[in-house]
Design a protein around this motif. Structure first.
Motif, PDB file in Angstrom:
ATOM      1  N   GLU A 108       0.858  -1.199   0.000  1.00 23.59           N
ATOM      2  CA  GLU A 108       0.000   0.000   0.000  1.00 23.59           C
ATOM      3  C   GLU A 108       0.890   1.243   0.000  1.00 23.59           C
ATOM      4  O   GLU A 108       2.073   1.203   0.347  1.00 23.59           O
ATOM      5  CB  GLU A 108      -0.932   0.007   1.228  1.00 23.59           C
ATOM      6  CG  GLU A 108      -2.074  -0.985   1.085  1.00 23.59           C
ATOM      7  CD  GLU A 108      -3.164  -0.801   2.140  1.00 23.59           C
ATOM      8  OE1 GLU A 108      -2.892  -0.156   3.193  1.00 23.59           O
ATOM      9  OE2 GLU A 108      -4.281  -1.295   1.913  1.00 23.59           O
ATOM     10  N   ILE A 109       0.288   2.387  -0.398  1.00 23.87           N
ATOM     11  CA  ILE A 109       1.032   3.643  -0.441  1.00 23.87           C
ATOM     12  C   ILE A 109       1.244   4.168   0.983  1.00 23.87           C
ATOM     13  O   ILE A 109       0.329   4.125   1.810  1.00 23.87           O
ATOM     14  CB  ILE A 109       0.251   4.689  -1.270  1.00 23.87           C
ATOM     15  CG1 ILE A 109       0.140   4.235  -2.734  1.00 23.87           C
ATOM     16  CG2 ILE A 109       0.926   6.066  -1.196  1.00 23.87           C
ATOM     17  CD1 ILE A 109      -0.709   5.153  -3.612  1.00 23.87           C
ATOM     18  N   ASP A 110       2.447   4.657   1.246  1.00 24.29           N
ATOM     19  CA  ASP A 110       2.712   5.388   2.479  1.00 24.29           C
ATOM     20  C   ASP A 110       2.120   6.790   2.294  1.00 24.29           C
ATOM     21  O   ASP A 110       2.754   7.683   1.727  1.00 24.29           O
ATOM     22  CB  ASP A 110       4.227   5.452   2.722  1.00 24.29           C
ATOM     23  CG  ASP A 110       4.592   6.191   4.002  1.00 24.29           C
ATOM     24  OD1 ASP A 110       3.766   7.002   4.489  1.00 24.29           O
ATOM     25  OD2 ASP A 110       5.712   5.976   4.507  1.00 24.29           O
ATOM     26  N   GLU A 123     -10.973   0.833   0.298  1.00 23.10           N
ATOM     27  CA  GLU A 123     -10.709   1.762   1.407  1.00 23.10           C
ATOM     28  C   GLU A 123      -9.413   2.529   1.157  1.00 23.10           C
ATOM     29  O   GLU A 123      -9.351   3.751   1.341  1.00 23.10           O
ATOM     30  CB  GLU A 123     -10.579   1.008   2.749  1.00 23.10           C
ATOM     31  CG  GLU A 123     -11.832   0.261   3.198  1.00 23.10           C
ATOM     32  CD  GLU A 123     -12.125  -0.982   2.329  1.00 23.10           C
ATOM     33  OE1 GLU A 123     -13.299  -1.130   1.904  1.00 23.10           O
ATOM     34  OE2 GLU A 123     -11.203  -1.782   2.069  1.00 23.10           O
ATOM     35  N   HIS A 124      -8.383   1.800   0.739  1.00 21.94           N
ATOM     36  CA  HIS A 124      -7.097   2.458   0.509  1.00 21.94           C
ATOM     37  C   HIS A 124      -7.210   3.468  -0.635  1.00 21.94           C
ATOM     38  O   HIS A 124      -6.663   4.574  -0.563  1.00 21.94           O
ATOM     39  CB  HIS A 124      -6.016   1.419   0.208  1.00 21.94           C
ATOM     40  CG  HIS A 124      -4.637   2.006   0.136  1.00 21.94           C
ATOM     41  ND1 HIS A 124      -4.069   2.705   1.176  1.00 21.94           N
ATOM     42  CD2 HIS A 124      -3.707   2.011  -0.855  1.00 21.94           C
ATOM     43  CE1 HIS A 124      -2.849   3.112   0.827  1.00 21.94           C
ATOM     44  NE2 HIS A 124      -2.614   2.695  -0.400  1.00 21.94           N
ATOM     45  N   GLN A 125      -7.955   3.109  -1.670  1.00 19.72           N
ATOM     46  CA  GLN A 125      -8.107   4.035  -2.803  1.00 19.72           C
ATOM     47  C   GLN A 125      -8.881   5.288  -2.392  1.00 19.72           C
ATOM     48  O   GLN A 125      -8.585   6.380  -2.868  1.00 19.72           O
ATOM     49  CB  GLN A 125      -8.769   3.320  -3.979  1.00 19.72           C
ATOM     50  CG  GLN A 125      -7.793   2.364  -4.664  1.00 19.72           C
ATOM     51  CD  GLN A 125      -8.420   1.636  -5.840  1.00 19.72           C
ATOM     52  OE1 GLN A 125      -9.221   0.740  -5.669  1.00 19.72           O
ATOM     53  NE2 GLN A 125      -8.047   2.017  -7.030  1.00 19.72           N
ATOM     54  N   HIS A 126      -9.858   5.148  -1.503  1.00 19.17           N
ATOM     55  CA  HIS A 126     -10.558   6.332  -0.983  1.00 19.17           C
ATOM     56  C   HIS A 126      -9.567   7.268  -0.279  1.00 19.17           C
ATOM     57  O   HIS A 126      -9.644   8.490  -0.426  1.00 19.17           O
ATOM     58  CB  HIS A 126     -11.677   5.922  -0.016  1.00 19.17           C
ATOM     59  CG  HIS A 126     -12.965   5.583  -0.714  1.00 19.17           C
ATOM     60  ND1 HIS A 126     -13.648   6.487  -1.510  1.00 19.17           N
ATOM     61  CD2 HIS A 126     -13.707   4.440  -0.739  1.00 19.17           C
ATOM     62  CE1 HIS A 126     -14.749   5.914  -1.995  1.00 19.17           C
ATOM     63  NE2 HIS A 126     -14.801   4.665  -1.547  1.00 19.17           N
ATOM     64  N   LYS A 127      -8.618   6.681   0.446  1.00 17.95           N
ATOM     65  CA  LYS A 127      -7.627   7.504   1.153  1.00 17.95           C
ATOM     66  C   LYS A 127      -6.685   8.207   0.172  1.00 17.95           C
ATOM     67  O   LYS A 127      -6.283   9.356   0.397  1.00 17.95           O
ATOM     68  CB  LYS A 127      -6.826   6.643   2.136  1.00 17.95           C
ATOM     69  CG  LYS A 127      -7.656   6.151   3.316  1.00 17.95           C
ATOM     70  CD  LYS A 127      -6.837   5.220   4.204  1.00 17.95           C
ATOM     71  CE  LYS A 127      -7.707   4.626   5.311  1.00 17.95           C
ATOM     72  NZ  LYS A 127      -7.022   3.502   5.998  1.00 17.95           N
ATOM     73  N   ILE A 128      -6.323   7.514  -0.896  1.00 18.79           N
ATOM     74  CA  ILE A 128      -5.474   8.133  -1.928  1.00 18.79           C
ATOM     75  C   ILE A 128      -6.206   9.323  -2.539  1.00 18.79           C
ATOM     76  O   ILE A 128      -5.648  10.415  -2.711  1.00 18.79           O
ATOM     77  CB  ILE A 128      -5.125   7.104  -3.035  1.00 18.79           C
ATOM     78  CG1 ILE A 128      -4.345   5.922  -2.462  1.00 18.79           C
ATOM     79  CG2 ILE A 128      -4.335   7.778  -4.162  1.00 18.79           C
ATOM     80  CD1 ILE A 128      -4.266   4.716  -3.411  1.00 18.79           C
ATOM     81  N   LEU A 129      -7.492   9.111  -2.870  1.00 15.77           N
ATOM     82  CA  LEU A 129      -8.297  10.185  -3.460  1.00 15.77           C
ATOM     83  C   LEU A 129      -8.419  11.371  -2.499  1.00 15.77           C
ATOM     84  O   LEU A 129      -8.400  12.526  -2.930  1.00 15.77           O
ATOM     85  CB  LEU A 129      -9.684   9.662  -3.841  1.00 15.77           C
ATOM     86  CG  LEU A 129      -9.716   8.771  -5.082  1.00 15.77           C
ATOM     87  CD1 LEU A 129     -11.031   7.998  -5.169  1.00 15.77           C
ATOM     88  CD2 LEU A 129      -9.502   9.595  -6.355  1.00 15.77           C
ATOM     89  N   PRO A 143     -14.478   5.458 -10.535  1.00 13.23           N
ATOM     90  CA  PRO A 143     -15.826   5.390  -9.952  1.00 13.23           C
ATOM     91  C   PRO A 143     -15.863   5.767  -8.475  1.00 13.23           C
ATOM     92  O   PRO A 143     -16.931   6.068  -7.944  1.00 13.23           O
ATOM     93  CB  PRO A 143     -16.234   3.923 -10.145  1.00 13.23           C
ATOM     94  CG  PRO A 143     -15.382   3.423 -11.259  1.00 13.23           C
ATOM     95  CD  PRO A 143     -14.089   4.163 -11.135  1.00 13.23           C
ATOM     96  N   LEU A 144     -14.716   5.787  -7.805  1.00 15.93           N
ATOM     97  CA  LEU A 144     -14.679   6.138  -6.389  1.00 15.93           C
ATOM     98  C   LEU A 144     -14.487   7.639  -6.176  1.00 15.93           C
ATOM     99  O   LEU A 144     -14.619   8.138  -5.071  1.00 15.93           O
ATOM    100  CB  LEU A 144     -13.527   5.398  -5.685  1.00 15.93           C
ATOM    101  CG  LEU A 144     -13.547   3.867  -5.755  1.00 15.93           C
ATOM    102  CD1 LEU A 144     -12.313   3.290  -5.072  1.00 15.93           C
ATOM    103  CD2 LEU A 144     -14.824   3.316  -5.124  1.00 15.93           C
ATOM    104  N   SER A 145     -14.157   8.358  -7.244  1.00 19.92           N
ATOM    105  CA  SER A 145     -13.830   9.777  -7.101  1.00 19.92           C
ATOM    106  C   SER A 145     -15.078  10.645  -7.185  1.00 19.92           C
ATOM    107  O   SER A 145     -15.887  10.492  -8.096  1.00 19.92           O
ATOM    108  CB  SER A 145     -12.852  10.201  -8.198  1.00 19.92           C
ATOM    109  OG  SER A 145     -12.662  11.598  -8.145  1.00 19.92           O
ATOM    110  N   SER A 146     -15.204  11.560  -6.228  1.00 20.51           N
ATOM    111  CA  SER A 146     -16.341  12.489  -6.289  1.00 20.51           C
ATOM    112  C   SER A 146     -15.920  13.842  -6.856  1.00 20.51           C
ATOM    113  O   SER A 146     -16.758  14.660  -7.215  1.00 20.51           O
ATOM    114  CB  SER A 146     -16.939  12.678  -4.892  1.00 20.51           C
ATOM    115  OG  SER A 146     -15.911  13.038  -3.990  1.00 20.51           O
TER     116      SER A 146
END
Length: 435
Positions: free
Chosen positions: A176-178, A209-215, A246-249
């Motif tokens: 995962e990304i730091d 979940e991790h992708q939401h945090k990246i966004l 699709p996760l990006s608002s």
């Protein structure tokens, strides 16, 4: 008539004085274009052991061993495109409308709808990445790139005068990304964040979940994202690939993909950019910029464009399933074999075609680093793995898991033998033994 010569009163030698000698030199751009993989591999002394046939686990091309052919429907689609005689001329530089619509329909979803106008067809995913970087960045800007990561991002950026900042991936968290490290790198010159999922070289697949945090990081700092999703949907059974858009608002995303990996035809050079701009942040400017930049190359191969609709719509699900179950089984063999080898720490992947293996260098005093380790692995065992220094990540190596199963097993046996031969207990351990 009168002679022109009478009008030439200038001494021709004087005219020429400032261009006396030939001086044809390669451009700065060409000199700044460096492929780290080539640089490292070319510098290695690769002389295989003549007693053992060579096993190359280094090349990210799933076609080399002939064990993973593309599906017949894919070949048939291209044959029909050729026989139709419709695809011999120029297409629009961004691709045929019908082909763009086929890609849009294939990837569109209610959370991130796509139309033909949101698709730019490119000559392979690498050109998609190049166009995306070119349209978002000026010389002097910087981009955020994963470490370890695919070397092409740096190669392209540096040649365009764009600075590269590396954010870390965490092997202990399945790469995962730091996120703290990522955010600390952002400044007012940051033009783009590159997110590669599933990952080359890690084979990791991010959770939702991790992708939401990246966004969230990108949104807070107003940084657009280049999502390199060429391995999208190439994830092991029981694991889910979630595209980023699709996760990006709000965060605008250029998603890069192509036929190369999932359809097993990297040489066909068919890629695409999907423009996701739910909040109209890119507006018309970025779209027009991509159209203009696409006119430098005049689009990808028209024959493959002509076959695209059929390739996307008619390839049977069993074909994709066959590929990923093979990749999973090979990854599991490789992981279980190497995780019991003292001094090695493989990280189990969830997708793509790779597995990263950590080397506990303190247990291998015969070698300075991962480059020497992998070099000697060729000399002694005729097994070639790519040292992860090529991905800016020393003391790991990358294994490509597309080789036939029996070659994978044989390679693991040889790696085990090599490590057993060179492994030494830690120096502090050996002092304890002395007492």
């Amino acid at each position: 008539g009168w002679s022109v010569r009478t009008h030439v009163s200038v001494n021709p030698a004087k005219l020429k004085s400032h261009r006396q000698r030939w001086n044809v030199r390669p451009s700065e751009m060409s000199k700044k274009t460096l492929n780290p993989i080539r640089a490292i591999v070319d510098g290695m002394k690769l002389t295989p052991n003549p007693e053992k046939p060579m096993i190359a686990l280094s090349i990210g091309d799933p076609t080399v061993f002939g064990n993973l052919p593309t599906d017949d429907t894919v070949l048939q689609a291209v044959k029909e495109a050729i026989d139709s005689h419709k695809y011999n001329g120029y297409a629009p530089s961004v691709g045929y409308q019908k082909s763009r619509e086929a890609v849009a329909n294939f990837y569109s979803c209610p959370e991130a709808p796509l139309e033909g106008k949101d698709v730019i067809l490119t000559s392979g995913c690498s050109q998609a990445i190049e166009l995306a970087i070119s349209v978002l960045c000026n010389p002097g800007d910087n981009i955020l790139v994963p470490r370890p990561g695919f070397s092409l991002y740096k190669t392209l950026a540096v040649s365009m005068g764009i600075q590269v900042k590396f954010y870390n991936l965490l092997p202990e968290k399945s790469w995962e990304i730091d996120l703290q490290h990522l955010e600390s790198l952002i400044d007012d010159k940051t033009a783009c964040l590159i997110v590669n999922n599933p990952s080359n070289p890690c084979g990791s697949v991010f959770t939702k979940e991790h992708q939401h945090k990246i966004l969230a990081v990108a949104s807070r700092n107003c940084i657009p994202i280049l999502a390199d999703e060429i391995y999208g949907d190439m994830v092991f059974p029981g694991c889910d690939f979630q595209p980023l858009a699709p996760l990006s608002s709000d965060v605008p995303i250029l998603s890069c993909g192509g036929l190369a990996k999932r359809w097993l035809v990297p040489g066909w050079r068919m890629g695409w950019i999907l423009i996701h701009d739910c909040n109209y942040i890119f507006g018309t400017g970025i779209r027009e910029g991509l159209v203009k930049l696409s006119q430098r190359i005049l689009g990808p191969c028209t024959v493959v464009q002509g076959a695209l609709e059929s390739i996307l719509n008619d390839t049977p699900p069993e074909f994709y399933q066959g590929t990923i179950s093979f990749l999973k089984s090979n990854s599991e063999i490789c992981f279980s074999e190497l995780s019991t080898v003292p001094g090695l720490n493989p990280v189990m992947p969830s997708g793509a075609m790779y597995i990263m293996v950590g080397i506990e260098m303190e247990h291998f005093p015969d070698f300075q680093n991962d480059v020497e380790f992998t070099e000697r692995l060729v000399t002694e065992q005729s097994v070639f793995c790519l040292p992860a220094t090529a991905f800016e990540y020393p003391n790991f190596f990358r294994i490509v898991v597309t080789v036939p199963e029996e070659m994978m097993i044989e390679a693991c046996i040889r790696i085990r033998e090599f490590c057993a031969r060179h492994y030494r207990p830690r120096s502090q351990d050996s002092h304890e033994l002395d007492q």
